[in-house]
Design a protein around this motif. Structure first.
Motif, PDB file in Angstrom:
ATOM      1  N   LEU A  59       0.809  -1.222   0.000  1.00  0.00           N
ATOM      2  CA  LEU A  59       0.000   0.000   0.000  1.00  0.00           C
ATOM      3  C   LEU A  59       0.840   1.269   0.000  1.00  0.00           C
ATOM      4  O   LEU A  59       0.603   2.200  -0.785  1.00  0.00           O
ATOM      5  CB  LEU A  59      -0.927  -0.007   1.208  1.00  0.00           C
ATOM      6  N   PHE A  60       1.829   1.353   0.879  1.00  0.00           N
ATOM      7  CA  PHE A  60       2.545   2.611   1.079  1.00  0.00           C
ATOM      8  C   PHE A  60       3.280   3.121  -0.166  1.00  0.00           C
ATOM      9  O   PHE A  60       3.334   4.335  -0.387  1.00  0.00           O
ATOM     10  CB  PHE A  60       3.505   2.487   2.263  1.00  0.00           C
ATOM     11  N   PRO A  61       3.872   2.247  -0.991  1.00  0.00           N
ATOM     12  CA  PRO A  61       4.525   2.771  -2.196  1.00  0.00           C
ATOM     13  C   PRO A  61       3.558   3.475  -3.152  1.00  0.00           C
ATOM     14  O   PRO A  61       3.991   4.210  -4.038  1.00  0.00           O
ATOM     15  CB  PRO A  61       5.128   1.516  -2.849  1.00  0.00           C
ATOM     16  N   GLN A  62       2.259   3.265  -2.970  1.00  0.00           N
ATOM     17  CA  GLN A  62       1.267   3.911  -3.820  1.00  0.00           C
ATOM     18  C   GLN A  62       0.704   5.184  -3.188  1.00  0.00           C
ATOM     19  O   GLN A  62      -0.215   5.802  -3.731  1.00  0.00           O
ATOM     20  CB  GLN A  62       0.128   2.928  -4.113  1.00  0.00           C
ATOM     21  N   CYS A  63       1.263   5.566  -2.036  1.00  0.00           N
ATOM     22  CA  CYS A  63       0.801   6.755  -1.314  1.00  0.00           C
ATOM     23  C   CYS A  63       1.889   7.825  -1.329  1.00  0.00           C
ATOM     24  O   CYS A  63       3.081   7.514  -1.401  1.00  0.00           O
ATOM     25  CB  CYS A  63       0.460   6.403   0.135  1.00  0.00           C
TER      26      CYS A  63
END
Length: 337
Positions: free
Chosen positions: A219-223
């Motif tokens: 999730l975090f790499p897409q935020c």
């Protein structure tokens, strides 16, 4: 590297891990690396993580205690070391269940296959209370490992001595605050309900998505940026993804990681949960949207991703093993403690 592996005796290792998923996940990575060296590894932790552990090919054994109950006690007390008087009996019951499960985790056969197991070495995190006694009883080496600084230092207070003061705002009020801050800053958002039930029983706008139990490394790499409580596992995932990070701590080591994020320039100063407002959250989001903050976060991610923390942990374990018996001894693959 292969020569190094060949010289290391193949051991049956029990990993004793008490805590939440964020505590378990780093030890799962450690277990996988130890298996590459030919060790037989059993990861003993709470039953909630059975599927999580088995899904990556590591043997599992259940420990007592419920991490959610323990965490809820920490939240109510706003301290890991000082539970509320009303929670004392509950916490004692949890600790008793953990302690009584440690010896079986190191000596009992696999609960499914029935394959015999007796630990020849133990790796444990500090909350696995009683691991030292088990190691002494079995006469095997013990290595304590943790994702939180645990040895005395003058650089900062012990991470578990801090607490935020009286919170938690109910979930509806906290969710409304998040939605208003996102609207005020013109940002879209993803809300993970977590154990605080955020995003539930509230009308959510189309530019905000509620997503439960999603792997942070996906999730975090897409935020662009993340806001969280500051647990070490979550903090590490955000840093590795190159995300500016805001920490909203309520107890324990969360304050330390929040201060580190701020010191590194990848996020605003941490805001303890009682002091979180629409205004303070909006200012924090605006801070994280600055290009220079994102640039520092990417630089830190590059530095972190170049490290091999798991390799360092495995190397420390191997370096501190006692000297093996002589090759002539029929127990040559065992270690003398």
């Amino acid at each position: 590297m292969n020569d190094c592996k060949n010289k290391i005796p193949k051991l049956k290792i029990a990993l004793l891990v008490v805590g939440t998923r964020g505590d378990v996940q780093p030890f799962l990575a450690l277990a996988l690396r130890l298996q590459e060296y030919g060790h037989y590894v059993r990861l003993a932790t709470h039953s909630q993580f059975h599927g999580f552990v088995k899904s990556v090919g590591v043997d599992f054994y259940p420990l007592g205690g419920d991490p959610r109950i323990m965490a809820e006690c920490f939240v109510r007390a706003r301290s890991i070391l000082l539970p509320r008087p009303g929670d004392m009996a509950l916490q004692r019951k949890q600790l008793k269940a953990i302690i009584e499960s440690l010896l079986p985790a190191c000596t009992q056969p696999d609960p499914v296959s029935g394959e015999p197991f007796t630990a020849q070495a133990i790796i444990a995190n500090p909350p696995a209370f009683g691991s030292k006694d088990i190691a002494e009883a079995l006469d095997v080496p013990l290595h304590i490992m943790f994702t939180v600084p645990w040895t005395p230092t003058r650089a900062f207070p012990h991470p578990f001595t801090q607490r935020a003061g009286r919170p938690l705002k109910k979930s509806e009020k906290l969710t409304a605050m998040i939605l208003e801050a996102l609207k005020k800053t013109g940002q879209r958002g993803i809300i993970d309900p977590g154990w605080g039930d955020l995003g539930t029983n509230v009308d959510i706008s189309d530019d905000v998505f509620v997503l439960s139990d999603c792997p942070h490394d996906w999730l975090f790499p897409q935020c662009y940026a993340v806001v969280h409580h500051g647990g070490p596992g979550t903090a590490a995932a955000g840093v590795k993804a190159g995300c500016p990070t805001m920490v909203v701590p309520f107890c324990g080591d969360q304050f330390l990681w929040g201060e580190i994020m701020h010191h590194k320039g990848v996020g605003p100063a941490p805001i303890p949960i009682p002091h979180l407002t629409v205004e303070s959250l909006s200012k924090a989001i605006t801070f994280m949207l600055q290009p220079q903050v994102k640039s520092r976060a990417m630089e830190l991610a590059e530095s972190i991703n170049a490290e091999d923390g798991v390799g360092a942990a495995v190397g420390a374990f191997h370096r501190h093993l006692p000297t093996p018996f002589s090759d002539q001894d029929p127990s040559a693959n065992l270690l003398h403690y």
